[in-house]
Scaffold this active site. Structure first.
Site, PDB file in Angstrom:
ATOM      1  N   SER A  14      26.428 -55.607  43.722  1.00  0.00           N
ATOM      2  CA  SER A  14      25.487 -54.826  44.534  1.00  0.00           C
ATOM      3  C   SER A  14      24.740 -55.659  45.429  1.00  0.00           C
ATOM      4  O   SER A  14      24.029 -56.654  44.922  1.00  0.00           O
ATOM      5  CB  SER A  14      24.426 -54.077  43.434  1.00  0.00           C
ATOM      6  OG  SER A  14      23.435 -53.526  44.312  1.00  0.00           O
ATOM      7  N   LYS A  64      25.696 -42.549  36.702  1.00  0.00           N
ATOM      8  CA  LYS A  64      25.206 -41.505  37.921  1.00  0.00           C
ATOM      9  C   LYS A  64      25.147 -39.945  37.506  1.00  0.00           C
ATOM     10  O   LYS A  64      24.320 -39.177  37.684  1.00  0.00           O
ATOM     11  CB  LYS A  64      25.815 -41.374  39.083  1.00  0.00           C
ATOM     12  CG  LYS A  64      25.562 -42.732  40.089  1.00  0.00           C
ATOM     13  CD  LYS A  64      26.353 -42.705  41.414  1.00  0.00           C
ATOM     14  CE  LYS A  64      26.195 -44.050  42.106  1.00  0.00           C
ATOM     15  NZ  LYS A  64      26.245 -43.951  43.522  1.00  0.00           N
ATOM     16  N   TYR A 204      31.732 -51.857  50.239  1.00  0.00           N
ATOM     17  CA  TYR A 204      31.173 -52.816  51.112  1.00  0.00           C
ATOM     18  C   TYR A 204      31.555 -54.167  50.846  1.00  0.00           C
ATOM     19  O   TYR A 204      31.071 -54.935  51.970  1.00  0.00           O
ATOM     20  CB  TYR A 204      29.633 -52.485  51.407  1.00  0.00           C
ATOM     21  CG  TYR A 204      28.708 -52.536  50.285  1.00  0.00           C
ATOM     22  CD1 TYR A 204      28.487 -53.644  49.883  1.00  0.00           C
ATOM     23  CD2 TYR A 204      28.572 -51.352  49.633  1.00  0.00           C
ATOM     24  CE1 TYR A 204      27.590 -53.956  48.693  1.00  0.00           C
ATOM     25  CE2 TYR A 204      27.640 -51.467  48.302  1.00  0.00           C
ATOM     26  CZ  TYR A 204      27.323 -52.775  48.003  1.00  0.00           C
ATOM     27  OH  TYR A 204      26.535 -52.789  46.781  1.00  0.00           O
TER      28      TYR A 204
HETATM   29  P1  NAP Z   1      32.379 -44.046  38.575  1.00  0.00           P
HETATM   30  O1  NAP Z   1      31.477 -42.962  38.406  1.00  0.00           O
HETATM   31  O2  NAP Z   1      32.662 -45.228  37.944  1.00  0.00           O
HETATM   32  O3  NAP Z   1      33.638 -43.533  39.120  1.00  0.00           O
HETATM   33  C1  NAP Z   1      34.699 -44.019  39.873  1.00  0.00           C
HETATM   34  C2  NAP Z   1      35.930 -43.302  39.557  1.00  0.00           C
HETATM   35  O4  NAP Z   1      36.931 -43.938  39.949  1.00  0.00           O
HETATM   36  C3  NAP Z   1      36.369 -42.580  38.317  1.00  0.00           C
HETATM   37  O5  NAP Z   1      35.700 -41.347  37.924  1.00  0.00           O
HETATM   38  C4  NAP Z   1      37.895 -42.679  38.196  1.00  0.00           C
HETATM   39  O6  NAP Z   1      38.489 -41.515  38.566  1.00  0.00           O
HETATM   40  C5  NAP Z   1      38.029 -43.662  39.306  1.00  0.00           C
HETATM   41  N1  NAP Z   1      38.454 -45.118  38.821  1.00  0.00           N
HETATM   42  C6  NAP Z   1      37.711 -46.068  38.114  1.00  0.00           C
HETATM   43  N2  NAP Z   1      38.596 -46.963  37.518  1.00  0.00           N
HETATM   44  C7  NAP Z   1      39.878 -46.893  38.427  1.00  0.00           C
HETATM   45  C8  NAP Z   1      40.978 -47.480  38.385  1.00  0.00           C
HETATM   46  N3  NAP Z   1      41.055 -48.839  37.871  1.00  0.00           N
HETATM   47  N4  NAP Z   1      42.007 -47.117  39.124  1.00  0.00           N
HETATM   48  C9  NAP Z   1      41.782 -45.716  39.819  1.00  0.00           C
HETATM   49  N5  NAP Z   1      40.787 -45.197  39.574  1.00  0.00           N
HETATM   50  C10 NAP Z   1      39.719 -45.627  39.053  1.00  0.00           C
HETATM   51  O7  NAP Z   1      31.773 -44.975  39.950  1.00  0.00           O
HETATM   52  P2  NAP Z   1      30.997 -44.230  41.048  1.00  0.00           P
HETATM   53  O8  NAP Z   1      29.409 -44.487  40.866  1.00  0.00           O
HETATM   54  O9  NAP Z   1      31.350 -42.806  41.385  1.00  0.00           O
HETATM   55  O10 NAP Z   1      31.266 -45.170  42.473  1.00  0.00           O
HETATM   56  C11 NAP Z   1      32.543 -45.641  42.849  1.00  0.00           C
HETATM   57  C12 NAP Z   1      32.576 -46.391  44.124  1.00  0.00           C
HETATM   58  O11 NAP Z   1      31.596 -46.145  45.154  1.00  0.00           O
HETATM   59  C13 NAP Z   1      31.941 -47.668  43.568  1.00  0.00           C
HETATM   60  O12 NAP Z   1      32.793 -48.820  43.956  1.00  0.00           O
HETATM   61  C14 NAP Z   1      30.581 -47.680  44.104  1.00  0.00           C
HETATM   62  O13 NAP Z   1      30.116 -49.114  44.248  1.00  0.00           O
HETATM   63  C15 NAP Z   1      30.855 -47.099  45.319  1.00  0.00           C
HETATM   64  N6  NAP Z   1      29.657 -46.555  45.968  1.00  0.00           N
HETATM   65  C16 NAP Z   1      29.138 -47.083  47.017  1.00  0.00           C
HETATM   66  C17 NAP Z   1      27.998 -46.344  47.688  1.00  0.00           C
HETATM   67  C18 NAP Z   1      27.761 -46.915  49.050  1.00  0.00           C
HETATM   68  O14 NAP Z   1      26.458 -46.358  49.407  1.00  0.00           O
HETATM   69  N7  NAP Z   1      28.335 -47.389  49.863  1.00  0.00           N
HETATM   70  C19 NAP Z   1      27.462 -45.256  47.035  1.00  0.00           C
HETATM   71  C20 NAP Z   1      28.023 -45.129  46.017  1.00  0.00           C
HETATM   72  C21 NAP Z   1      28.995 -45.653  45.192  1.00  0.00           C
HETATM   73  P3  NAP Z   1      39.645 -41.037  37.523  1.00  0.00           P
HETATM   74  O15 NAP Z   1      39.320 -41.392  36.273  1.00  0.00           O
HETATM   75  O16 NAP Z   1      39.490 -39.410  37.743  1.00  0.00           O
HETATM   76  O17 NAP Z   1      40.929 -41.515  38.174  1.00  0.00           O
END
Ligand code: NAP
Length: 254
Positions: A14, A64, A204
């Site tokens: 982060s 979240k 990012y």
């Molecule tokens: P999360 O709740 O852990 O969800 C990620 C989703 O990605 C899971 O529901 C899963 O979906 C899929 N996933 C996880 N591991 C995987 C793998 N090895 N291969 C394929 N799919 C996979 O995470 P999140 O909080 O939603 O965040 C997701 C990403 O967005 C992170 O990298 C986070 O840092 C980024 N993000 C960035 C910002 C920003 O401001 N730039 C804001 C929020 C989040 P399935 O199980 O359905 O496949």
């Protein structure tokens, strides 16, 4: 001293603390600090927040959605989305908000072209839900893409490949490709990707993921998650400071 921070399970990826501490230094805000708080569980969250003396905190992977059941109030937008990334603590009461959706909305809106009417959202976690909410506001049809599709609005990666010609927005809302695993990609076949596509990666770090690199080699328009990170942080800051321009009425009780 007003204390803020980020909770999540593993926070080394982060940049939030860097963003806030640079903001405090730049704007000469000397009575605030922002720290990273890796938590192995949300159990006892309220006591922990009170003991730590926090005024507010951001929430990241994997909490979240799980955090909803630990809150006293949830803002209507966060409630609709089903995910909270910003908590404001008022009189020991935890109030949940979602600033991810607006940050995504405002950063993707200027990049949209008339052909970008249908989107594929890779992942089904908290960030994916915020992205979907933003697409609803923008009038863009979307499908979630999951490793384990389980309902009508969620398809497999194989099905997504078939739709990639018409669904010209592809958003990576999975953590796949985050540093240090920079060679990993959530999407593998770039043959349907053209200059009509807009590929947005919420990651990012690195600034250009392998997904964005491949998409850009096919002349797609690309965007990483840095602008969204900064905007969701700024919107969180406004909530914590009761910015009068921010709508905080109509908060639902959980
Ligand atoms: P999360 O709740 O852990 O969800 C990620 C989703 O990605 C899971 O529901 C899963 O979906 C899929 N996933 C996880 N591991 C995987 C793998 N090895 N291969 C394929 N799919 C996979 O995470 P999140 O909080 O939603 O965040 C997701 C990403 O967005 C992170 O990298 C986070 O840092 C980024 N993000 C960035 C910002 C920003 O401001 N730039 C804001 C929020 C989040 P399935 O199980 O359905 O496949």
């Amino acid at each position: 001293m007003r204390k803020y921070g980020l909770i999540g399970k593993q926070l080394s990826h982060s940049w939030s603390a860097r963003y806030f501490n640079e903001k405090f230094r730049r704007e000469n805000i000397t009575d605030c600090e922002y720290n990273l708080y890796p938590l192995p569980t949300l159990h006892g969250l309220r006591d922990w927040a009170s003991d730590t003396g926090l005024s507010g905190f951001n929430v990241t992977i994997p909490y979240k959605t799980d955090i909803l059941s630990h809150l006293d109030h949830i803002d209507p937008e966060a409630s609709d989305i089903g995910a909270v990334n910003c908590v404001h603590i008022i009189d020991n009461r935890l109030i949940g908000h979602n600033t991810d959706w607006k940050a995504f909305h405002d950063t993707i809106a200027p990049m949209l072209s008339p052909q970008n009417t249908h989107a594929l959202i890779l992942g089904t976690g908290g960030a994916a839900k915020a992205v979907a909410f933003a697409f609803s506001k923008l009038g863009i049809d979307y499908l979630f893409v999951s490793r384990t599709p389980s309902n009508d609005s969620t398809i497999s990666y194989g099905e997504a490949l078939q739709k990639a010609c018409t669904h010209t927005i592809i958003v990576n809302a999975t953590p796949v490709g985050t540093s240090p695993n920079t060679a990993d990609m959530p999407w593998h076949d770039f043959s349907p990707i053209t200059d009509r596509h807009l590929c947005y990666d919420l990651i990012y770090n690195p600034a250009e993921t392998a997904f964005l690199r491949q998409a850009s080699m096919n002349n797609a328009t690309t965007c990483n998650g840095l602008g969204m990170l900064h905007l969701q942080a700024l919107l969180s800051w406004k909530i914590w400071n009761n910015d009068p321009h921010l709508k905080t009425d109509n908060i639902t009780t959980h």
